[in-house]
Design a protein around this motif. Structure first.
Motif, PDB file in Angstrom:
ATOM      1  N   GLY A  41      -1.536 -11.554  -2.337  1.00 20.18           N
ATOM      2  CA  GLY A  41      -2.179 -11.216  -1.349  1.00 20.18           C
ATOM      3  C   GLY A  41      -2.485  -9.708  -2.349  1.00 20.18           C
ATOM      4  O   GLY A  41      -4.095  -9.436  -0.977  1.00 20.18           O
ATOM      5  N   THR A  42      -1.994  -8.437  -2.065  1.00 15.74           N
ATOM      6  CA  THR A  42      -2.294  -7.190  -1.580  1.00 15.74           C
ATOM      7  C   THR A  42      -3.137  -6.453  -3.157  1.00 15.74           C
ATOM      8  O   THR A  42      -3.121  -5.227  -3.040  1.00 15.74           O
ATOM      9  CB  THR A  42      -0.955  -6.694  -1.401  1.00 15.74           C
ATOM     10  OG1 THR A  42      -0.037  -6.576  -2.617  1.00 15.74           O
ATOM     11  CG2 THR A  42      -0.309  -7.028   0.115  1.00 15.74           C
ATOM     12  N   MET A  67     -16.227  -5.589  -3.092  1.00 15.41           N
ATOM     13  CA  MET A  67     -15.201  -4.742  -2.008  1.00 15.41           C
ATOM     14  C   MET A  67     -16.158  -2.987  -2.767  1.00 15.41           C
ATOM     15  O   MET A  67     -16.771  -2.043  -1.054  1.00 15.41           O
ATOM     16  CB  MET A  67     -13.838  -4.315  -1.644  1.00 15.41           C
ATOM     17  CG  MET A  67     -13.865  -3.503  -1.291  1.00 15.41           C
ATOM     18  SD  MET A  67     -11.461  -2.792  -1.406  1.00 15.41           S
ATOM     19  CE  MET A  67     -11.691  -1.751  -3.277  1.00 15.41           C
ATOM     20  N   ASP A  74     -14.026 -10.242  -6.134  1.00 14.16           N
ATOM     21  CA  ASP A  74     -13.770  -9.500  -4.745  1.00 14.16           C
ATOM     22  C   ASP A  74     -13.509  -7.929  -5.132  1.00 14.16           C
ATOM     23  O   ASP A  74     -13.887  -7.243  -4.298  1.00 14.16           O
ATOM     24  CB  ASP A  74     -12.176 -10.800  -4.776  1.00 14.16           C
ATOM     25  CG  ASP A  74     -12.393 -11.993  -4.820  1.00 14.16           C
ATOM     26  OD1 ASP A  74     -12.856 -12.008  -4.492  1.00 14.16           O
ATOM     27  OD2 ASP A  74     -10.948 -11.605  -4.118  1.00 14.16           O
ATOM     28  N   PRO A  93       1.133  -1.453  -0.063  1.00 14.71           N
ATOM     29  CA  PRO A  93       0.129  -0.041  -0.412  1.00 14.71           C
ATOM     30  C   PRO A  93       0.678   1.307  -0.055  1.00 14.71           C
ATOM     31  O   PRO A  93      -0.008   2.335  -0.953  1.00 14.71           O
ATOM     32  CB  PRO A  93      -0.926   0.345   1.023  1.00 14.71           C
ATOM     33  CG  PRO A  93      -1.276  -1.805   1.506  1.00 14.71           C
ATOM     34  CD  PRO A  93       0.416  -1.997   1.408  1.00 14.71           C
ATOM     35  N   TYR A 122      -7.589  -0.377  -3.453  1.00 15.71           N
ATOM     36  CA  TYR A 122      -8.581   0.182  -2.706  1.00 15.71           C
ATOM     37  C   TYR A 122      -7.480   1.982  -2.134  1.00 15.71           C
ATOM     38  O   TYR A 122      -7.864   3.008  -2.114  1.00 15.71           O
ATOM     39  CB  TYR A 122      -8.144  -0.127  -1.270  1.00 15.71           C
ATOM     40  CG  TYR A 122      -8.783   0.431  -0.125  1.00 15.71           C
ATOM     41  CD1 TYR A 122     -10.431   0.817   0.343  1.00 15.71           C
ATOM     42  CD2 TYR A 122      -8.162   1.129   1.352  1.00 15.71           C
ATOM     43  CE1 TYR A 122     -10.582   1.974   1.020  1.00 15.71           C
ATOM     44  CE2 TYR A 122      -8.541   2.191   1.782  1.00 15.71           C
ATOM     45  CZ  TYR A 122      -9.528   2.171   1.981  1.00 15.71           C
ATOM     46  OH  TYR A 122     -10.344   2.998   3.419  1.00 15.71           O
ATOM     47  N   VAL A 123      -6.586   1.774  -1.986  1.00 18.64           N
ATOM     48  CA  VAL A 123      -5.161   2.160  -2.093  1.00 18.64           C
ATOM     49  C   VAL A 123      -5.873   3.779  -3.395  1.00 18.64           C
ATOM     50  O   VAL A 123      -5.041   4.770  -3.022  1.00 18.64           O
ATOM     51  CB  VAL A 123      -4.097   2.300  -1.459  1.00 18.64           C
ATOM     52  CG1 VAL A 123      -2.777   3.586  -1.466  1.00 18.64           C
ATOM     53  CG2 VAL A 123      -3.529   1.564  -0.217  1.00 18.64           C
ATOM     54  N   ASP A 131      -2.729 -10.572  -7.666  1.00 18.59           N
ATOM     55  CA  ASP A 131      -3.106 -10.989  -6.660  1.00 18.59           C
ATOM     56  C   ASP A 131      -2.149 -11.554  -5.799  1.00 18.59           C
ATOM     57  O   ASP A 131      -2.488 -12.403  -4.665  1.00 18.59           O
ATOM     58  CB  ASP A 131      -3.816 -11.368  -6.526  1.00 18.59           C
ATOM     59  CG  ASP A 131      -4.785 -11.430  -4.542  1.00 18.59           C
ATOM     60  OD1 ASP A 131      -4.279 -10.114  -4.346  1.00 18.59           O
ATOM     61  OD2 ASP A 131      -5.443 -11.773  -4.679  1.00 18.59           O
ATOM     62  N   LEU A 178      -6.131  -6.129  -3.807  1.00 14.90           N
ATOM     63  CA  LEU A 178      -7.643  -5.644  -3.354  1.00 14.90           C
ATOM     64  C   LEU A 178      -6.542  -4.202  -2.337  1.00 14.90           C
ATOM     65  O   LEU A 178      -7.323  -3.380  -2.061  1.00 14.90           O
ATOM     66  CB  LEU A 178      -8.657  -6.449  -2.308  1.00 14.90           C
ATOM     67  CG  LEU A 178      -9.834  -6.309  -2.628  1.00 14.90           C
ATOM     68  CD1 LEU A 178     -10.395  -6.061  -3.764  1.00 14.90           C
ATOM     69  CD2 LEU A 178     -10.599  -6.741  -1.617  1.00 14.90           C
ATOM     70  N   VAL A 179      -6.030  -4.913  -1.470  1.00 14.77           N
ATOM     71  CA  VAL A 179      -5.888  -3.690  -0.781  1.00 14.77           C
ATOM     72  C   VAL A 179      -4.558  -2.702  -1.638  1.00 14.77           C
ATOM     73  O   VAL A 179      -5.629  -1.046  -0.905  1.00 14.77           O
ATOM     74  CB  VAL A 179      -5.132  -3.822   0.709  1.00 14.77           C
ATOM     75  CG1 VAL A 179      -4.004  -4.696  -0.017  1.00 14.77           C
ATOM     76  CG2 VAL A 179      -4.592  -2.476   1.068  1.00 14.77           C
TER      77      VAL A 179
END
Lengths: 293, 293
Positions: free
Chosen positions: B208-209, B253, B249, B180, B215-216, B205, B211-212
């Protein structure tokens, strides 16, 4: 620095059908400690017939490796569990209840109002023995039976638990439905009632939002995050669904953000690989899946 | 409103060994459109021997369902690819290059400097035919050969592509290493050089990052996000590793955050389930895995 609370041995394993031996669990704990994990929830003193995987709680808790840097934790649901826990060297206990009435009823067979006195007795006696007590509040971000959960209700329960002597509350997204703005909103309101060092977050990755929710929680000032090695956890009601936020994924993100955790990510991946062999199945952590050694 | 650019048919499928028929791809496109997807990258006009999965580009592109609300996109690597694309009704083309010299060399067999004139020719001719051109910049957040990539280099490439006539640049985390704070830093600097409506993000992904990081990016003001149905993608170099950020996903969100996408999440999950049956394998999207119908 973020405090990573490893809950895989309890919240992760309790959903696994293949039961690990006490020896396997102790090996796992040794490996986790070698990987730098310092906060380990090792088991639960629920009635053995409820969760066969954790039926060896007494035996496991009496054989834990002695290590002054490691804080061993266990779930203690009631007076009977407390008596068992007090026979062991576990440092810290956790009581639990739900923020929604129906989930509390289904999970612990009591109304929310009936639950408080039971927990109060556990907390008081635990404190008399010099133990710290954590409180888990489940279904904070959504209930499988009721849907939306009132933030007001969450805060009332948190305040009551703190009054009763709990030092920290872990806010749980039990069914993994939370999304970022909701997390921000819930935490903002909780942080009006309680200081950030009394709050932890416990996200499940059922819909892939575990890590982003943890990120948002950090942005809100939370510094204690629960997670599970390999993302172990699953949900008994949704086959194939992911479980707890994976410790590897959390640690990868935190290290990438320059935030210290004390965890050796490579050693942790090797530990989860070892566990995959013991369980005969792949674990969902993405970092673990991409780890090729 | 966030614009979701569905790249599964190209960036996802190109990593799949089991080759779908043109008929299967067309069925998939019909289903995606019925699920509300409006931006679809359907194929790539690379040389057929490079990516056997996309060898039917010409045939597929000439049979696309007519729908005024849907924007069909395709990758066009060079003049030869452009000539093929111009025989079809694809609305929008995309050129691509890497932010790191070694990845660019390995991927398109040219230095970065040698790549610009090739792309320039494609862009100019495409524009003469009234086509919009997107630019993909790969390895923005890390290179498998060089590690860290200079933000300055990224910005220089972006500015050059915009000057050459590209209307939007998709910043790619090709190997899925971004975290992020890095995303925030890179976007902050890119947004000093370019307006937010000229930038899109393309996360993988793998760790695993995905989606975050998305978001950022939204927090930074980006409103166009690439993703792939079911999280299709994988990485040929890391078996078991996840691929593109999963559309399910992302949409879960966004909807949870009250952000409209126009996508019917249930219909999208059913589409990915259908694709799982065609490919004979499970797809990694967590929302899809938790979808029980």
């Amino acid at each position: 620095m973020v405090k990573v609370v490893e809950v895989g041995l309890r919240d992760g394993l309790q959903n696994e059908k293949s039961v690990l031996s006490t020896h396997q669990k102790l090996t796992l704990i040794h490996k986790l400690i070698a990987a730098g994990i310092k906060e380990i929830e090792v088991t639960s003193f629920v009635h053995p017939t409820w969760v066969p995987q954790l039926a060896d709680a007494d035996q496991l808790a009496s054989q834990l490796p002695k290590n002054r840097d490691v804080n061993y934790r266990a779930l203690v649901p009631n007076q009977r569990g407390l008596e068992r826990a007090l026979q062991t060297s576990i440092h810290e206990y956790a009581v639990f209840m739900s923020a929604s009435e129906s989930h509390n009823q289904k999970n612990i067979n009591k109304s929310i109002a009936e639950t408080f006195p039971v927990l109060q007795e556990v907390i008081e006696k635990a404190q008399m023995h010099g133990k710290k007590v954590r409180g888990y509040v489940s279904t904070v971000f959504g209930c499988p039976y009721e849907g939306e959960v009132s933030i007001k209700q969450v805060i009332t329960i948190c305040e009551r638990l703190i009054e009763m002597g709990v030092y920290e509350i872990s806010l749980g997204d039990t069914i993994g439905v939370a999304t970022p703005n909701q997390v921000k909103q819930v935490l903002k309101e909780c942080l009006r009632a309680l200081p950030s060092d009394q709050l932890a977050v416990h996200f499940h990755d059922t819909r892939g939002t575990g890590l982003v929710n943890a990120y948002v929680a950090l942005e809100c000032g939370i510094t204690t995050v629960d997670s599970s090695f390999g993302g172990l956890g699953g949900c008994p009601y949704a086959p194939g669904a992911s479980g707890n936020l994976a410790t590897e994924d959390l640690v990868y993100m935190l290290h990438g953000m320059g935030i210290d955790t004390g965890v050796d990510l490579e050693a942790l991946c090797q530990t989860s690989r070892w566990l995959e062999e013991q369980l005969g199945k792949k674990l969902p952590s993405k970092v673990l899946q991409s780890y090729s050694k």
